[in-house]
Enzyme design. Structure first.
Site, PDB file in Angstrom:
ATOM      1  CB  SER A 223      -0.970  -0.048   1.189  1.00  0.00           C
ATOM      2  OG  SER A 223      -1.992   0.909   1.086  1.00  0.00           O
ATOM      3  CG  ASP A 288      -6.830  -3.855  -2.715  1.00  0.00           C
ATOM      4  OD1 ASP A 288      -7.538  -2.897  -2.331  1.00  0.00           O
ATOM      5  OD2 ASP A 288      -5.632  -3.983  -2.421  1.00  0.00           O
ATOM      6  CG  HIS A 324      -5.666  -2.648   1.064  1.00  0.00           C
ATOM      7  ND1 HIS A 324      -5.053  -2.437  -0.147  1.00  0.00           N
ATOM      8  CD2 HIS A 324      -4.998  -1.861   1.956  1.00  0.00           C
ATOM      9  CE1 HIS A 324      -4.078  -1.552  -0.009  1.00  0.00           C
ATOM     10  NE2 HIS A 324      -4.016  -1.196   1.259  1.00  0.00           N
TER      11      HIS A 324
END
Length: 394
Positions: A223, A288, A324
């Protein structure tokens, strides 16, 4: 992780993207599965050691010393890929960023008010070198802290990056990533220099220390950490920070970017397209949304490995948080069989890890939800019977 083939040491250049993972992604090569999971676990360590308890004066820091980091997060038992951290690095920002990126303590005695621990640099030990086939230097970035706030972190504009990456006035990157990477605060104990300068200084030292060996440089993150890994890799390539001084020898640079949001425009992408020294593998979970953010004006970097955690019969119904989550990503890497085939765990990776920070597994597997926690949340009873928060390792 299950037993590791000796072929990883022999194939490391191929597994690190020397041929852009040609014929390795569909179907997913068994050694590459292990390799990706290995680097994903080094990224996961950033979550498992991060202090996100706002009541603590150490909120925003790493809980563990470098000496004990990997043993504290479970990466030394039955793991042939052994490393030793050599440096922790810290980031701040000149612009306001959400708490999912820069976390703040509520304590008046906070260890600092402006910086966060954002990752570490580690070097393969002699034993790790034997399993990996070379002396690997890893730059591992800590990821997003609060998934529920994740949508607020991607609406920053693109800004010029020519001051960092060259004179091309058409080169733009995400303002948030650039600010975290390049910001310094002269009043800060931890950010008198930017995270960029902290990393480059240590990288130069390590390249000199191991200059007579075969070296690789691997960046990994999830991320936020994936975006910063990508930006850092571009910086390293543009300025030749992967070149060993006085030898004109380059070490290859690889990025394993999990759930990576988009970082820059087409001119930023061109940095990677024109270089043979850097290779990027983006691992994206089909449901995601984050790898598709921000939606406009950004270019995709490197190769993509598309996985789909929804195919796993071990997992309950998902949402943004579960899709995620990095442990869910690693579970999917262990069992994905491509677009047409059913899920099968080719890597015997413990499914209990899926529930480390959430309730991702079906109830029938009898694994407690969010089981990764400090004993009594680090509240320690004192000699007088009172309780005190003691959550920082010396």
């Amino acid at each position: 992780m299950d037993g590791v083939s000796d072929s990883i040491a022999e194939r490391w250049k191929e597994l690190s993207g020397e041929k852009n993972w040609e014929k390795l992604l569909e179907p997913l090569d068994i050694d590459l599965r292990r390799y990706i999971i290995h680097y994903g676990e080094m990224s996961q360590a950033g979550y498992d050691c991060f202090n996100s308890e706002q009541a603590s004066k150490y909120a925003g820091d790493c809980r563990f010393s470098m000496k004990n980091l990997f043993s504290s997060v479970g990466l030394t038992v039955a793991n042939p890929f052994l490393y030793q951290p050599t440096k922790y690095f810290y980031a701040t920002s000149r612009i306001d960023l959400p708490a999912s990126f820069l976390f703040r303590s509520l304590s008046r005695e906070a260890w600092n008010k402006e910086s966060n621990w954002i990752g570490y640099i580690a070097v393969a030990t002699d034993e790790g070198k034997a399993a990996l086939g070379r002396r690997d230097i890893v730059i591992a970035w800590r990821g997003t802290v609060r998934y529920m706030e994740i949508g607020t972190g991607f609406d920053y504009p693109m800004v010029p990056a020519d001051a960092l990456l060259g004179a091309d006035k058409n080169l733009f990157v995400h303002e948030g990533w650039l600010s975290m990477y390049t910001s310094a605060d002269p009043l800060s104990q931890y950010n008198k220099t930017s995270v960029r300068d902290q990393i480059i200084e240590e990288l130069k030292r390590l390249l000199d220390a191991y200059k007579d060996e075969e070296i690789s440089l691997t960046l990994t993150g999830h991320s936020l950490g994936a975006a910063l890994s990508t930006l850092c890799a571009a910086d390293i390539i543009v300025h030749g920070f992967n070149i060993i001084e006085n030898q004109s020898k380059k070490c290859p640079v690889t990025v394993f970017a999990f759930a990576c949001p988009r970082v820059g425009n087409a001119d930023f992408k061109y940095i990677f397209d024109r270089s043979e020294d850097v290779h990027v593998l983006r691992i994206s979970n089909a449901p995601d949304a984050v790898p598709n953010l921000p939606p406009l004006g950004f270019a995709e970097i490197g190769q993509e490995l598309k996985i789909d955690s929804r195919k796993s019969f071990y997992l309950r119904g998902g949402n943004l948080m579960t899709w995620h989550d990095l442990e869910v990503y690693l579970h999917a890497v262990a069992g994905t069989q491509g677009e047409r085939d059913l899920f099968r765990l080719d890597i015997n990776r413990d499914i209990a890890l899926v529930n480390k920070w959430m309730a991702g597994l079906k109830d029938e597997y009898l694994v407690p939800a969010a089981w990764w926690c400090q004993n009594h949340k680090s509240m320690v009873q004192q000699e007088d019977g009172s309780w005190k928060l003691e959550d920082q390792q010396v």
